[in-house]
Design an enzyme around this catalytic site. Sequence first.
Site, PDB file in Angstrom:
ATOM      1  N   ARG A  48       0.821  -1.218   0.000  1.00 22.49           N
ATOM      2  CA  ARG A  48       0.000   0.000   0.000  1.00 22.49           C
ATOM      3  C   ARG A  48       0.852   1.264   0.000  1.00 22.49           C
ATOM      4  NH1 ARG A  48      -3.511   2.971   4.204  1.00 22.49           N
ATOM      5  NH2 ARG A  48      -5.365   3.652   3.025  1.00 22.49           N
ATOM      6  N   ILE A  74      -7.129   7.485  -0.974  1.00 27.81           N
ATOM      7  CA  ILE A  74      -6.995   6.030  -1.036  1.00 27.81           C
ATOM      8  C   ILE A  74      -7.862   5.500   0.097  1.00 27.81           C
ATOM      9  CG2 ILE A  74      -4.886   6.079   0.379  1.00 27.81           C
ATOM     10  CD1 ILE A  74      -3.953   3.563  -1.048  1.00 27.81           C
ATOM     11  N   SER A  75      -8.732   4.555  -0.203  1.00 23.63           N
ATOM     12  CA  SER A  75      -9.729   4.114   0.768  1.00 23.63           C
ATOM     13  C   SER A  75      -9.096   3.444   1.984  1.00 23.63           C
ATOM     14  CB  SER A  75     -10.713   3.142   0.116  1.00 23.63           C
ATOM     15  OG  SER A  75     -11.491   3.784  -0.861  1.00 23.63           O
ATOM     16  N   GLN A  76      -9.826   3.500   3.087  1.00 26.68           N
ATOM     17  CA  GLN A  76      -9.459   2.782   4.302  1.00 26.68           C
ATOM     18  C   GLN A  76      -9.281   1.293   3.983  1.00 26.68           C
ATOM     19  OE1 GLN A  76     -12.664   2.883   7.090  1.00 26.68           O
ATOM     20  NE2 GLN A  76     -11.653   1.564   8.589  1.00 26.68           N
ATOM     21  N   PRO A  77      -8.215   0.654   4.453  1.00 25.78           N
ATOM     22  CA  PRO A  77      -8.005  -0.759   4.151  1.00 25.78           C
ATOM     23  C   PRO A  77      -9.188  -1.659   4.483  1.00 25.78           C
ATOM     24  CG  PRO A  77      -5.981   0.162   5.003  1.00 25.78           C
ATOM     25  CD  PRO A  77      -7.031   1.236   5.126  1.00 25.78           C
TER      26      PRO A  77
END
Length: 225
Positions: A48, A74-77
């Site tokens: 990431r 970038i989205s939350q994992p």
Amino acid sequence: MTPRLRLQPESVGIGMTSQRVRDRLVERLREAGIQDESTLNAMRTVPRHLFIDEALASRAYEDTALPIGHGQTISQPWVVARMTEAVLQVAPTKVLEVGTGSGYQGAILAALGLEVYTVERIGDLLRQARKRFRHLGMNVRSKHDDGRIGWPEHGPYDAIVVTAAAPALVDALIDQLAVGGRLVAPVGGASSQSLVQLTRGADGAIEQQVLAPVTFVPLLSGMLD
């Protein structure tokens, strides 16, 4: 399902981007309810930190969204993992991603061996994502276009993942979903959004289910270079 990608030495990471830090993130995801081992393995493997600005690399494996420029994130994992887990339940082969962004969600899908098509309206973000895909040896097909249109020329798709929120599910995207396929998308406005999964049954009937409350950037029309 074993993740497939080519890791360069700088992809492996040290310190706050090391494999140990990634493993801790995966354990947090597991504790937060992510159960699919293929998804967890992909989250463990895909670096990431290569999908964000170097200045933010020390935060890459926090379970939080991070800025990537142009008002996007970038989205939350956990959200990436939940969306991935949801579409894997229908055993897809071909997947459409609406909103390439940093390329991270598309990379997770590609690492799982899926045939990935991704559309991004912001040209600069798409160019950066393409470089990352090449660096990792990923064969992701990408297009600079209005994501609300999808990519009908390559449809129908077994799964569709939408990474920006619209007030309602977009009919043009639902039309590109194959029988037996699943679409996962955030739905709602700035104050309240839900992650929704839509499944098209063998008889063509549509079934919807709300998965979780979420917060995404809005799904916008048009294109920017």
